[in-house]
Design a protein around this motif. Sequence first.
Motif, PDB file in Angstrom:
ATOM      1  N   TYR B  20       7.308   9.165  16.308  1.00  0.00           N
ATOM      2  CA  TYR B  20       8.540   8.473  15.935  1.00  0.00           C
ATOM      3  C   TYR B  20       8.757   8.518  14.435  1.00  0.00           C
ATOM      4  O   TYR B  20       9.870   8.758  13.940  1.00  0.00           O
ATOM      5  N   ILE B  21       7.689   8.302  13.661  1.00  0.00           N
ATOM      6  CA  ILE B  21       7.790   8.316  12.200  1.00  0.00           C
ATOM      7  C   ILE B  21       8.229   9.690  11.690  1.00  0.00           C
ATOM      8  O   ILE B  21       9.029   9.806  10.761  1.00  0.00           O
ATOM      9  N   ILE B  22       7.701  10.738  12.309  1.00  0.00           N
ATOM     10  CA  ILE B  22       8.072  12.096  11.885  1.00  0.00           C
ATOM     11  C   ILE B  22       9.558  12.327  12.147  1.00  0.00           C
ATOM     12  O   ILE B  22      10.266  12.934  11.347  1.00  0.00           O
ATOM     13  N   LYS B  23      10.015  11.823  13.281  1.00  0.00           N
ATOM     14  CA  LYS B  23      11.413  12.047  13.651  1.00  0.00           C
ATOM     15  C   LYS B  23      12.356  11.101  12.892  1.00  0.00           C
ATOM     16  O   LYS B  23      13.508  11.446  12.629  1.00  0.00           O
ATOM     17  N   HIS B  24      11.858   9.923  12.536  1.00  0.00           N
ATOM     18  CA  HIS B  24      12.673   8.905  11.864  1.00  0.00           C
ATOM     19  C   HIS B  24      11.961   8.417  10.606  1.00  0.00           C
ATOM     20  O   HIS B  24      11.536   7.260  10.540  1.00  0.00           O
ATOM     21  N   PRO B  25      11.823   9.261   9.594  1.00  0.00           N
ATOM     22  CA  PRO B  25      11.090   8.870   8.381  1.00  0.00           C
ATOM     23  C   PRO B  25      11.715   7.669   7.672  1.00  0.00           C
ATOM     24  O   PRO B  25      11.032   6.952   6.951  1.00  0.00           O
ATOM     25  N   GLU B  26      13.006   7.427   7.926  1.00  0.00           N
ATOM     26  CA  GLU B  26      13.661   6.294   7.275  1.00  0.00           C
ATOM     27  C   GLU B  26      13.102   4.958   7.767  1.00  0.00           C
ATOM     28  O   GLU B  26      13.226   3.938   7.095  1.00  0.00           O
ATOM     29  N   ALA B  27      12.456   4.981   8.933  1.00  0.00           N
ATOM     30  CA  ALA B  27      11.914   3.734   9.485  1.00  0.00           C
ATOM     31  C   ALA B  27      10.780   3.186   8.624  1.00  0.00           C
ATOM     32  O   ALA B  27      10.505   1.983   8.648  1.00  0.00           O
ATOM     33  N   VAL B  28      10.126   4.057   7.864  1.00  0.00           N
ATOM     34  CA  VAL B  28       8.993   3.610   7.044  1.00  0.00           C
ATOM     35  C   VAL B  28       9.229   3.894   5.572  1.00  0.00           C
ATOM     36  O   VAL B  28       8.293   4.032   4.790  1.00  0.00           O
ATOM     37  N   LYS B  29      10.489   3.974   5.187  1.00  0.00           N
ATOM     38  CA  LYS B  29      10.779   4.354   3.797  1.00  0.00           C
ATOM     39  C   LYS B  29      10.285   3.310   2.795  1.00  0.00           C
ATOM     40  O   LYS B  29      10.002   3.634   1.658  1.00  0.00           O
ATOM     41  N   ASP B  30      10.149   2.061   3.219  1.00  0.00           N
ATOM     42  CA  ASP B  30       9.698   1.022   2.303  1.00  0.00           C
ATOM     43  C   ASP B  30       8.201   0.743   2.429  1.00  0.00           C
ATOM     44  O   ASP B  30       7.683  -0.181   1.804  1.00  0.00           O
ATOM     45  N   VAL B  31       7.529   1.524   3.243  1.00  0.00           N
ATOM     46  CA  VAL B  31       6.101   1.309   3.462  1.00  0.00           C
ATOM     47  C   VAL B  31       5.309   2.161   2.477  1.00  0.00           C
ATOM     48  O   VAL B  31       5.612   3.343   2.316  1.00  0.00           O
ATOM     49  N   PRO B  32       4.301   1.592   1.810  1.00  0.00           N
ATOM     50  CA  PRO B  32       3.480   2.400   0.895  1.00  0.00           C
ATOM     51  C   PRO B  32       2.856   3.567   1.642  1.00  0.00           C
ATOM     52  O   PRO B  32       2.504   3.453   2.822  1.00  0.00           O
ATOM     53  N   SER B  33       2.706   4.686   0.950  1.00  0.00           N
ATOM     54  CA  SER B  33       2.271   5.876   1.666  1.00  0.00           C
ATOM     55  C   SER B  33       0.810   5.822   2.090  1.00  0.00           C
ATOM     56  O   SER B  33       0.401   6.594   2.939  1.00  0.00           O
ATOM     57  N   ASP B  34       0.026   4.901   1.577  1.00  0.00           N
ATOM     58  CA  ASP B  34      -1.391   4.853   1.988  1.00  0.00           C
ATOM     59  C   ASP B  34      -1.676   3.654   2.887  1.00  0.00           C
ATOM     60  O   ASP B  34      -2.814   3.215   3.017  1.00  0.00           O
ATOM     61  N   ALA B  35      -0.638   3.139   3.526  1.00  0.00           N
ATOM     62  CA  ALA B  35      -0.825   1.955   4.373  1.00  0.00           C
ATOM     63  C   ALA B  35      -1.519   2.302   5.687  1.00  0.00           C
ATOM     64  O   ALA B  35      -1.416   3.424   6.192  1.00  0.00           O
ATOM     65  N   SER B  36      -2.213   1.310   6.234  1.00  0.00           N
ATOM     66  CA  SER B  36      -2.819   1.445   7.556  1.00  0.00           C
ATOM     67  C   SER B  36      -1.876   0.821   8.578  1.00  0.00           C
ATOM     68  O   SER B  36      -1.331  -0.249   8.354  1.00  0.00           O
ATOM     69  N   PHE B  37      -1.704   1.505   9.691  1.00  0.00           N
ATOM     70  CA  PHE B  37      -0.800   1.029  10.726  1.00  0.00           C
ATOM     71  C   PHE B  37      -1.623   0.543  11.921  1.00  0.00           C
ATOM     72  O   PHE B  37      -2.389   1.316  12.497  1.00  0.00           O
ATOM     73  N   VAL B  38      -1.429  -0.705  12.291  1.00  0.00           N
ATOM     74  CA  VAL B  38      -2.116  -1.245  13.472  1.00  0.00           C
ATOM     75  C   VAL B  38      -1.034  -1.510  14.515  1.00  0.00           C
ATOM     76  O   VAL B  38      -0.113  -2.292  14.280  1.00  0.00           O
ATOM     77  N   VAL B  39      -1.173  -0.859  15.652  1.00  0.00           N
ATOM     78  CA  VAL B  39      -0.092  -0.817  16.633  1.00  0.00           C
ATOM     79  C   VAL B  39      -0.333  -1.798  17.783  1.00  0.00           C
ATOM     80  O   VAL B  39      -1.450  -1.891  18.306  1.00  0.00           O
ATOM     81  N   PHE B  40       0.730  -2.500  18.164  1.00  0.00           N
ATOM     82  CA  PHE B  40       0.664  -3.452  19.280  1.00  0.00           C
ATOM     83  C   PHE B  40       1.618  -3.019  20.381  1.00  0.00           C
ATOM     84  O   PHE B  40       2.716  -2.544  20.116  1.00  0.00           O
ATOM     85  N   TRP B  78      10.148   0.842  17.860  1.00  0.00           N
ATOM     86  CA  TRP B  78       9.038   0.324  17.067  1.00  0.00           C
ATOM     87  C   TRP B  78       9.552  -0.526  15.919  1.00  0.00           C
ATOM     88  O   TRP B  78      10.531  -0.171  15.275  1.00  0.00           O
ATOM     89  N   LYS B  79       8.837  -1.631  15.694  1.00  0.00           N
ATOM     90  CA  LYS B  79       9.191  -2.532  14.604  1.00  0.00           C
ATOM     91  C   LYS B  79       8.037  -2.523  13.616  1.00  0.00           C
ATOM     92  O   LYS B  79       6.886  -2.764  13.989  1.00  0.00           O
ATOM     93  N   PHE B  80       8.347  -2.249  12.347  1.00  0.00           N
ATOM     94  CA  PHE B  80       7.303  -2.140  11.327  1.00  0.00           C
ATOM     95  C   PHE B  80       7.314  -3.395  10.457  1.00  0.00           C
ATOM     96  O   PHE B  80       8.309  -3.695   9.806  1.00  0.00           O
ATOM     97  N   ILE B  81       6.188  -4.103  10.463  1.00  0.00           N
ATOM     98  CA  ILE B  81       6.089  -5.375   9.732  1.00  0.00           C
ATOM     99  C   ILE B  81       4.988  -5.251   8.684  1.00  0.00           C
ATOM    100  O   ILE B  81       3.798  -5.314   8.998  1.00  0.00           O
ATOM    101  N   PRO B  82       5.362  -5.094   7.407  1.00  0.00           N
ATOM    102  CA  PRO B  82       4.317  -5.031   6.374  1.00  0.00           C
ATOM    103  C   PRO B  82       3.622  -6.392   6.267  1.00  0.00           C
ATOM    104  O   PRO B  82       4.276  -7.417   6.118  1.00  0.00           O
TER     105      PRO B  82
END
Lengths: 145, 85
Positions: B20-40, B78-82
């Motif tokens: 999803y991120i590859i297809k919609h890079p705008e979804a994580v545009k405000d996320v630091p590039s070295d962040a860890s993603f924990v998925v629920f 997907w909802k991204f919550i920093p």
Amino acid sequence: MSKRAKFRKHKAKPRLLDFDKRTVKSSQLHTTKVATRVFPLSTTGRISYVYRLDKTATVVEVISVSYQISSRNQWLTVIYYDSTHGNLHRHITASIQNPQTSVSTTGIDQEKTPHQWLTWAIDDIKDKHLQYRADFLERSNPIGV
Amino acid sequence: MTKKRHTDKAIELSHQVMLYIIKHPEAVKDVPSDASFVVFSSEDKAFNRSNEGFLESVVAEGKPVVKVEQTKSKKEPWKFIPLTI
């Protein structure tokens, strides 16, 4: 003409980095950005994706897609993929004791774009991570685990 | 939940998130590039319970962490919550 004037006239050309021409050219590096995504899977495993995007957010290079496991408080790379030099290939770490890798392109379709390679590497790790992990641990000296 | 089941589920979800991120890079545009993603998951409560404790340990590492929640929306699955930046 003085020696100083002679050298001032000639500006050095940007040195081309050692990339295959099918990958990112040095002149394009400043217009691309590197994205890193880390997915911790458990306390002992994680997958990380590092890739380069151009201005249109298209993947132009797979820098590293890696599957790592934790052993004795350090992360060990079991397998990683990269498309440096213009071809996607996998590096398989020999064992816990031997960090050298063997390079393989088995099963990888080279007639694809970097975007497709990244997707392929993601799928491959999802489908085979257990096998890669089992093989890695089998190659490792059990005493060292 | 066994560790194996937890890992298998985590890989399955992270696979979907990454595509999803590859297809919609705008979804994580405000996320630091070295962040860890924990998925629920939106459905697997046992996995989510198991993941809550794991999330705390990831946050304790001190690096940027993003909690990714699966939704039932087709438009934004997907909802991204920093959590930490």
